[in-house]
Write a protein that holds these residues in place. Structure first.
Motif, short mmCIF file in Angstrom:
data_model
loop_
_atom_site.label_atom_id
_atom_site.label_comp_id
_atom_site.label_asym_id
_atom_site.label_seq_id
_atom_site.Cartn_x
_atom_site.Cartn_y
_atom_site.Cartn_z
N ASP A 91 0.81 -1.22 0.00
CA ASP A 91 0.00 0.00 0.00
C ASP A 91 0.85 1.27 0.00
OD1 ASP A 91 0.79 -0.50 2.67
OD2 ASP A 91 -0.86 0.71 3.42
N ARG A 94 0.89 3.50 -4.09
CA ARG A 94 -0.33 4.00 -4.73
C ARG A 94 0.03 5.00 -5.83
NH1 ARG A 94 -3.74 5.41 0.79
NH2 ARG A 94 -4.19 3.26 1.38
N THR A 99 -2.72 9.66 -3.86
CA THR A 99 -1.92 9.71 -2.63
C THR A 99 -2.14 11.03 -1.92
OG1 THR A 99 -0.22 8.27 -3.58
CG2 THR A 99 0.43 9.62 -1.71
N ASP A 103 -1.09 9.50 3.54
CA ASP A 103 -0.61 8.25 2.95
C ASP A 103 0.92 8.17 2.93
OD1 ASP A 103 -3.20 7.31 2.35
OD2 ASP A 103 -3.24 8.52 0.52
N GLY A 151 4.42 6.50 -2.88
CA GLY A 151 4.96 6.42 -1.53
C GLY A 151 6.42 6.04 -1.50
#
Length: 221
Positions: A91, A94, A99, A103, A151
């Motif tokens: 995860d 993304r 995002t 996040d 991320g």
């Protein structure tokens, strides 16, 4: 005897690197979340006559990393080599337009706050030894941001900047910071990106102590 400490111990690259550094005469400290997982890895290393112990910590909990590395140094000897190579959660990757600011909290803890914590935990011991190696392993998004993996792209870039500054700041103290970029998947059948090949490359980086950034494979076009 000095210690090779691996944050993010796993059955692929982690085990191969632990074997390589253990075969060179270092005690091995394996750091991961799951105790049963650690016990299996240490048992496998013991079968190869490598002194190894597991220490539980979570890469999203910096305080647990400080405690684990302190315990490792007490139990096995000062940490001469630190490898930070935990696998990011799915995860974290993304798309950039999906995002939000929140996040990025976990990716930045995982790839920046925790590496900084680990380095600060082992640096006093390295300074007492008069030598040390800090190894950071990242994917290709560390140097080429990917819009579908926002991320890790952001967090790996931050980790890269921190590690590069360490390379310059610590060189006069005989402490070598280096980064290995693995652009694609780690596969047992890959010539340069198999666990065994990467473990050998990491050991060579530790031994030769030259450049900051190294690539397992050329970045794809």
């Amino acid at each position: 005897m000095t210690t090779y400490a691996l944050v993010g111990a796993g059955p692929g690259l982690g085990l191969a690197a632990a074997r390589r550094f253990g075969a060179a005469g270092h005690s091995v400290a394996l750091v991961a979340r799951d105790r049963g997982h650690l016990d299996a890895l240490t048992a496998e290393l013991a079968g190869a006559d490598i002194t190894a112990r597991g220490f539980t910590a979570d890469a999203l909990d910096p305080a647990s990393l400080t405690a684990a590395l302190a315990e490792a140094a007490t139990a096995l000897g000062p940490v001469e080599i630190l490898q930070y190579s935990p696998v990011p959660r799915a995860d974290f990757m993304r798309p950039v337009l999906d995002t939000g600011a929140d996040d990025l909290d976990d990716p930045l803890t995982f790839s920046l706050r925790s590496p900084v914590t680990c380095v600060n935990a082992v640096l006093p011991g390295m300074r007492e030894l008069g030598r040390g190696t800090l190894l950071f392993v990242n994917g290709g998004s560390a140097v080429r941001p990917h819009p579908e993996r926002a991320g890790t792209s952001v967090a790996f870039a931050a980790e890269s900047a921190y590690a590069r500054m360490l390379h310059d700041a610590l060189a006069p103290e005989n402490i070598h910071a280096a980064q290995l970029i693995v652009p694609g998947a780690i596969r047992p059948d890959a010539e340069h990106s198999s666990p065994t090949a990467l473990a050998e490359r990491l050991y060579d980086i530790h031994r030769t102590r030259d450049a900051f950034r190294h690539y397992a494979e050329p970045l794809p076009d």
